[in-house]
Design a protein around this motif. Structure first.
Motif: not given
Length: 322
Positions: A126-133
Protein backbone atom coordinates in the motif's frame (compact mmCIF):
# COMPACT_ATOMS: atom_id res chain seq x y z
CA UNK A 1 22.39 14.18 -10.68
CA UNK A 2 21.16 13.18 -7.23
CA UNK A 3 20.47 9.63 -6.08
CA UNK A 4 18.45 9.42 -2.89
CA UNK A 5 19.47 6.24 -1.10
CA UNK A 6 22.45 5.91 -3.44
CA UNK A 7 24.48 3.86 -0.97
CA UNK A 8 21.82 1.18 -0.62
CA UNK A 9 21.71 -2.16 -2.40
CA UNK A 10 20.36 -0.94 -5.75
CA UNK A 11 21.48 2.67 -5.34
CA UNK A 12 25.17 1.87 -5.28
CA UNK A 13 24.93 0.03 -8.62
CA UNK A 14 23.11 2.97 -10.17
CA UNK A 15 25.70 5.39 -8.77
CA UNK A 16 28.53 3.31 -10.21
CA UNK A 17 26.93 3.14 -13.65
CA UNK A 18 26.20 6.86 -13.79
CA UNK A 19 29.73 7.71 -12.71
CA UNK A 20 31.14 5.49 -15.45
CA UNK A 21 28.84 7.30 -17.89
CA UNK A 22 30.50 10.58 -16.91
CA UNK A 23 27.85 12.07 -14.62
CA UNK A 24 28.61 13.92 -11.41
CA UNK A 25 26.69 12.07 -8.73
CA UNK A 26 25.42 13.18 -5.35
CA UNK A 27 24.56 10.28 -3.09
CA UNK A 28 21.95 11.62 -0.65
CA UNK A 29 21.84 9.53 2.52
CA UNK A 30 21.13 9.81 6.24
CA UNK A 31 24.68 8.87 7.25
CA UNK A 32 27.25 10.16 4.73
CA UNK A 33 30.13 8.83 6.82
CA UNK A 34 28.84 5.30 6.19
CA UNK A 35 28.67 5.91 2.42
CA UNK A 36 32.30 6.84 1.85
CA UNK A 37 32.73 3.65 -0.18
CA UNK A 38 30.89 5.25 -3.14
CA UNK A 39 33.64 7.82 -3.73
CA UNK A 40 35.95 5.49 -5.75
CA UNK A 41 33.11 4.87 -8.24
CA UNK A 42 34.35 7.92 -10.16
CA UNK A 43 37.27 10.31 -10.35
CA UNK A 44 38.17 12.55 -7.42
CA UNK A 45 35.09 14.55 -6.42
CA UNK A 46 32.83 12.99 -9.06
CA UNK A 47 30.77 10.95 -6.60
CA UNK A 48 30.02 12.60 -3.28
CA UNK A 49 27.88 11.36 -0.37
CA UNK A 50 25.82 14.15 1.19
CA UNK A 51 23.52 14.39 4.19
CA UNK A 52 19.80 14.25 3.52
CA UNK A 53 16.69 13.58 5.59
CA UNK A 54 13.95 12.40 3.23
CA UNK A 55 11.32 13.53 5.75
CA UNK A 56 12.39 17.18 5.49
CA UNK A 57 11.52 19.48 2.56
CA UNK A 58 14.56 21.73 2.93
CA UNK A 59 16.96 18.80 3.15
CA UNK A 60 15.51 17.08 0.09
CA UNK A 61 15.41 20.31 -1.92
CA UNK A 62 19.00 21.21 -1.09
CA UNK A 63 20.22 17.78 -2.18
CA UNK A 64 18.71 18.16 -5.65
CA UNK A 65 19.63 21.80 -6.25
CA UNK A 66 21.31 22.15 -9.65
CA UNK A 67 20.69 18.51 -10.61
CA UNK A 68 19.58 17.53 -14.11
CA UNK A 69 18.11 14.22 -12.96
CA UNK A 70 16.90 12.64 -9.74
CA UNK A 71 16.71 8.96 -8.82
CA UNK A 72 14.88 7.76 -5.71
CA UNK A 73 16.03 4.41 -4.31
CA UNK A 74 14.94 4.93 -0.70
CA UNK A 75 12.84 2.13 0.72
CA UNK A 76 12.27 0.36 4.02
CA UNK A 77 10.91 -2.88 5.46
CA UNK A 78 10.25 -1.19 8.80
CA UNK A 79 6.61 -0.32 9.43
CA UNK A 80 7.40 1.41 12.74
CA UNK A 81 9.58 4.27 13.91
CA UNK A 82 10.16 7.64 12.25
CA UNK A 83 11.33 6.12 8.98
CA UNK A 84 8.31 3.88 8.53
CA UNK A 85 6.44 2.75 5.40
CA UNK A 86 4.37 5.89 5.14
CA UNK A 87 7.14 8.38 5.91
CA UNK A 88 9.62 6.86 3.47
CA UNK A 89 7.76 5.09 0.68
CA UNK A 90 4.71 7.33 0.49
CA UNK A 91 5.44 10.82 1.85
CA UNK A 92 9.18 10.71 1.08
CA UNK A 93 8.72 9.61 -2.52
CA UNK A 94 5.96 12.18 -3.06
CA UNK A 95 8.12 14.91 -1.53
CA UNK A 96 10.97 14.17 -3.94
CA UNK A 97 8.63 14.32 -6.94
CA UNK A 98 6.94 17.52 -5.80
CA UNK A 99 10.20 19.35 -5.19
CA UNK A 100 11.76 18.03 -8.41
CA UNK A 101 8.79 19.41 -10.35
CA UNK A 102 9.01 22.74 -8.56
CA UNK A 103 12.70 23.03 -9.42
CA UNK A 104 12.11 22.15 -13.06
CA UNK A 105 14.29 19.04 -12.99
CA UNK A 106 13.92 17.19 -16.28
CA UNK A 107 14.11 13.53 -15.25
CA UNK A 108 12.83 11.55 -12.28
CA UNK A 109 13.37 7.81 -11.85
CA UNK A 110 11.74 6.00 -8.95
CA UNK A 111 12.54 2.51 -7.70
CA UNK A 112 9.35 0.85 -6.48
CA UNK A 113 8.46 -2.85 -6.26
CA UNK A 114 6.27 -5.42 -7.98
CA UNK A 115 2.96 -5.57 -6.16
CA UNK A 116 2.80 -1.84 -5.39
CA UNK A 117 -0.92 -1.13 -4.96
CA UNK A 118 -2.83 1.41 -2.89
CA UNK A 119 -5.40 -1.33 -2.30
CA UNK A 120 -2.85 -4.08 -1.69
CA UNK A 121 -3.14 -6.63 1.09
CA UNK A 122 0.08 -5.64 2.86
CA UNK A 123 0.99 -2.27 4.36
CA UNK A 124 4.25 -2.43 2.41
CA UNK A 125 2.44 -2.76 -0.94
CA UNK A 126 0.00 0.00 0.00
CA UNK A 127 2.77 2.46 0.89
CA UNK A 128 4.59 1.67 -2.35
CA UNK A 129 1.36 2.22 -4.28
CA UNK A 130 0.65 5.55 -2.59
CA UNK A 131 4.22 6.63 -3.31
CA UNK A 132 3.77 5.89 -7.00
CA UNK A 133 0.48 7.79 -7.05
CA UNK A 134 2.10 10.80 -5.40
CA UNK A 135 4.97 10.76 -7.87
CA UNK A 136 2.71 10.61 -10.91
CA UNK A 137 0.54 13.39 -9.50
CA UNK A 138 3.47 15.80 -9.33
CA UNK A 139 5.75 14.34 -12.01
CA UNK A 140 3.63 12.51 -14.62
CA UNK A 141 6.62 11.92 -16.91
CA UNK A 142 8.51 9.93 -14.26
CA UNK A 143 9.94 6.49 -14.98
CA UNK A 144 8.92 4.00 -12.28
CA UNK A 145 10.81 0.72 -12.01
CA UNK A 146 9.17 -2.19 -10.21
CA UNK A 147 11.68 -5.00 -9.68
CA UNK A 148 10.90 -8.41 -8.25
CA UNK A 149 13.19 -9.56 -5.43
CA UNK A 150 16.72 -8.44 -6.35
CA UNK A 151 19.81 -10.61 -6.03
CA UNK A 152 23.49 -9.75 -6.03
CA UNK A 153 26.56 -9.89 -3.74
CA UNK A 154 25.03 -7.56 -1.13
CA UNK A 155 21.47 -8.93 -1.23
CA UNK A 156 19.44 -9.73 1.85
CA UNK A 157 17.62 -12.63 0.23
CA UNK A 158 19.92 -15.44 -0.85
CA UNK A 159 22.61 -14.34 1.60
CA UNK A 160 20.12 -14.46 4.45
CA UNK A 161 18.82 -17.93 3.74
CA UNK A 162 22.26 -19.29 2.88
CA UNK A 163 23.41 -18.04 6.28
CA UNK A 164 20.51 -19.85 7.95
CA UNK A 165 21.78 -23.18 6.59
CA UNK A 166 24.72 -22.91 9.01
CA UNK A 167 22.35 -23.12 11.98
CA UNK A 168 21.05 -26.65 11.51
CA UNK A 169 19.68 -29.33 9.20
CA UNK A 170 16.33 -27.56 8.64
CA UNK A 171 15.67 -24.49 6.49
CA UNK A 172 12.28 -22.96 7.42
CA UNK A 173 10.43 -20.81 4.88
CA UNK A 174 7.01 -19.18 4.58
CA UNK A 175 5.06 -19.28 1.32
CA UNK A 176 6.87 -22.17 -0.28
CA UNK A 177 4.57 -22.11 -3.32
CA UNK A 178 4.66 -18.33 -3.80
CA UNK A 179 6.21 -17.47 -7.16
CA UNK A 180 9.13 -15.07 -7.57
CA UNK A 181 11.03 -13.74 -10.56
CA UNK A 182 14.42 -12.74 -9.08
CA UNK A 183 16.26 -10.00 -10.96
CA UNK A 184 19.97 -9.18 -10.94
CA UNK A 185 20.49 -5.84 -9.22
CA UNK A 186 22.83 -4.52 -11.92
CA UNK A 187 20.15 -5.16 -14.57
CA UNK A 188 17.85 -2.90 -12.56
CA UNK A 189 20.66 -0.33 -12.43
CA UNK A 190 21.01 -0.60 -16.22
CA UNK A 191 17.30 0.18 -16.56
CA UNK A 192 17.68 3.21 -14.31
CA UNK A 193 20.67 4.38 -16.35
CA UNK A 194 18.64 4.23 -19.56
CA UNK A 195 15.85 6.19 -17.90
CA UNK A 196 18.21 8.90 -16.69
CA UNK A 197 19.72 9.21 -20.16
CA UNK A 198 16.27 9.64 -21.71
CA UNK A 199 16.38 6.25 -23.42
CA UNK A 200 13.20 5.00 -21.71
CA UNK A 201 9.69 6.28 -22.27
CA UNK A 202 7.85 7.54 -19.17
CA UNK A 203 5.73 4.97 -17.39
CA UNK A 204 5.88 1.92 -15.16
CA UNK A 205 8.22 -0.98 -15.93
CA UNK A 206 8.00 -4.34 -14.16
CA UNK A 207 11.42 -5.96 -14.00
CA UNK A 208 12.02 -9.65 -13.49
CA UNK A 209 14.71 -12.13 -14.39
CA UNK A 210 14.40 -14.86 -17.03
CA UNK A 211 13.04 -17.46 -14.59
CA UNK A 212 9.87 -17.65 -12.50
CA UNK A 213 10.15 -20.12 -9.61
CA UNK A 214 8.46 -20.91 -6.33
CA UNK A 215 10.14 -19.94 -3.08
CA UNK A 216 10.89 -23.62 -2.42
CA UNK A 217 12.50 -24.04 -5.84
CA UNK A 218 14.67 -20.99 -5.28
CA UNK A 219 15.88 -22.41 -1.97
CA UNK A 220 16.63 -25.74 -3.63
CA UNK A 221 18.72 -23.97 -6.27
CA UNK A 222 20.52 -22.04 -3.56
CA UNK A 223 21.33 -25.24 -1.67
CA UNK A 224 22.78 -26.69 -4.87
CA UNK A 225 25.03 -23.66 -5.29
CA UNK A 226 26.31 -23.74 -1.70
CA UNK A 227 26.62 -27.54 -1.83
CA UNK A 228 24.61 -28.21 1.32
CA UNK A 229 21.79 -30.63 2.05
CA UNK A 230 19.00 -29.21 4.19
CA UNK A 231 15.37 -30.12 4.76
CA UNK A 232 13.21 -27.26 3.47
CA UNK A 233 10.22 -26.94 5.80
CA UNK A 234 7.31 -24.73 4.75
CA UNK A 235 5.63 -23.00 7.71
CA UNK A 236 1.85 -22.68 7.18
CA UNK A 237 0.62 -19.11 6.82
CA UNK A 238 -1.52 -19.24 9.94
CA UNK A 239 1.41 -20.32 12.10
CA UNK A 240 3.69 -17.77 10.43
CA UNK A 241 1.08 -15.08 11.13
CA UNK A 242 1.14 -15.91 14.84
CA UNK A 243 4.94 -15.88 14.82
CA UNK A 244 4.98 -12.53 13.04
CA UNK A 245 2.61 -11.03 15.60
CA UNK A 246 4.82 -12.24 18.46
CA UNK A 247 7.98 -10.97 16.80
CA UNK A 248 6.31 -7.61 16.09
CA UNK A 249 5.38 -7.29 19.75
CA UNK A 250 8.90 -8.19 20.85
CA UNK A 251 10.42 -5.61 18.54
CA UNK A 252 7.97 -2.95 19.80
CA UNK A 253 8.85 -3.74 23.43
CA UNK A 254 12.51 -3.02 22.71
CA UNK A 255 11.69 0.23 20.91
CA UNK A 256 12.82 -1.27 17.63
CA UNK A 257 16.33 -2.04 18.92
CA UNK A 258 15.74 -5.72 18.15
CA UNK A 259 14.45 -6.26 14.62
CA UNK A 260 11.74 -8.85 14.09
CA UNK A 261 13.10 -11.77 12.01
CA UNK A 262 9.61 -12.11 10.52
CA UNK A 263 6.78 -9.57 10.62
CA UNK A 264 3.06 -10.13 10.16
CA UNK A 265 3.13 -7.75 7.18
CA UNK A 266 5.85 -9.85 5.53
CA UNK A 267 3.70 -12.93 5.99
CA UNK A 268 0.85 -11.11 4.28
CA UNK A 269 3.16 -10.12 1.40
CA UNK A 270 4.29 -13.71 0.97
CA UNK A 271 0.73 -14.79 0.18
CA UNK A 272 0.97 -13.01 -3.19
CA UNK A 273 3.16 -13.91 -6.16
CA UNK A 274 6.03 -11.55 -6.93
CA UNK A 275 6.39 -11.87 -10.71
CA UNK A 276 6.00 -9.62 -13.73
CA UNK A 277 2.39 -9.18 -14.85
CA UNK A 278 1.41 -9.71 -18.46
CA UNK A 279 0.81 -6.78 -20.76
CA UNK A 280 3.01 -4.16 -19.11
CA UNK A 281 6.39 -2.65 -19.95
CA UNK A 282 9.37 -4.83 -19.13
CA UNK A 283 13.10 -5.22 -19.79
CA UNK A 284 12.21 -5.99 -23.39
CA UNK A 285 10.94 -2.44 -23.85
CA UNK A 286 14.31 -1.18 -22.61
CA UNK A 287 16.39 -3.44 -24.83
CA UNK A 288 17.88 -5.23 -21.82
CA UNK A 289 18.30 -9.00 -21.56
CA UNK A 290 18.07 -9.98 -17.88
CA UNK A 291 20.84 -12.07 -16.35
CA UNK A 292 20.13 -15.62 -15.19
CA UNK A 293 20.65 -16.49 -11.53
CA UNK A 294 22.97 -19.40 -12.24
CA UNK A 295 25.46 -16.97 -13.77
CA UNK A 296 25.67 -14.78 -10.67
CA UNK A 297 24.85 -16.81 -7.54
CA UNK A 298 28.06 -18.90 -7.52
CA UNK A 299 30.10 -15.68 -7.65
CA UNK A 300 29.11 -14.68 -4.13
CA UNK A 301 27.41 -17.61 -2.40
CA UNK A 302 30.58 -19.74 -2.48
CA UNK A 303 31.42 -18.47 1.01
CA UNK A 304 28.55 -20.53 2.42
CA UNK A 305 30.05 -23.78 1.16
CA UNK A 306 31.73 -25.93 3.79
CA UNK A 307 35.12 -25.45 2.11
CA UNK A 308 34.40 -21.98 0.77
CA UNK A 309 36.38 -20.96 -2.31
CA UNK A 310 38.26 -24.25 -2.17
CA UNK A 311 35.18 -26.39 -2.84
CA UNK A 312 36.16 -27.26 -6.42
CA UNK A 313 39.74 -28.05 -5.44
CA UNK A 314 38.56 -30.22 -2.55
CA UNK A 315 36.16 -32.11 -4.81
CA UNK A 316 38.91 -32.62 -7.37
CA UNK A 317 41.28 -33.91 -4.70
CA UNK A 318 38.80 -36.61 -3.70
CA UNK A 319 39.06 -38.04 -7.21
CA UNK A 320 42.83 -38.38 -7.07
CA UNK A 321 44.04 -41.94 -7.01
CA UNK A 322 46.52 -42.81 -4.35
Amino acid sequence: MTIYGGSGFAGRYIARRMAKAGWRVRVAVRRPNEAIFVKPYGTVGQVAPILCNIRDDNSVAEAMTGADAVVNCVGTFDKGGKNNFGAVQDEGATRIARLAAEKGIGTLVHLSAIGADTEGDSLYAQSKGRGEAGILEHFPNAVILRPSVMFGPEDNFFNRFAGMTRMGPVLPIVGGQTRFQPVFVDDVAAAAEKAVKGEAAPGIYELGGPDVQTFRELMQDMLTVIQRRRMIVNIPFWIAGVMGTVFDAGSAMTGGLVSAPLTRDQVTSLRSDNAVAEGGKTFADLGITPTAMEVVLPQYLWRFRQTGQYADITASARNLRT
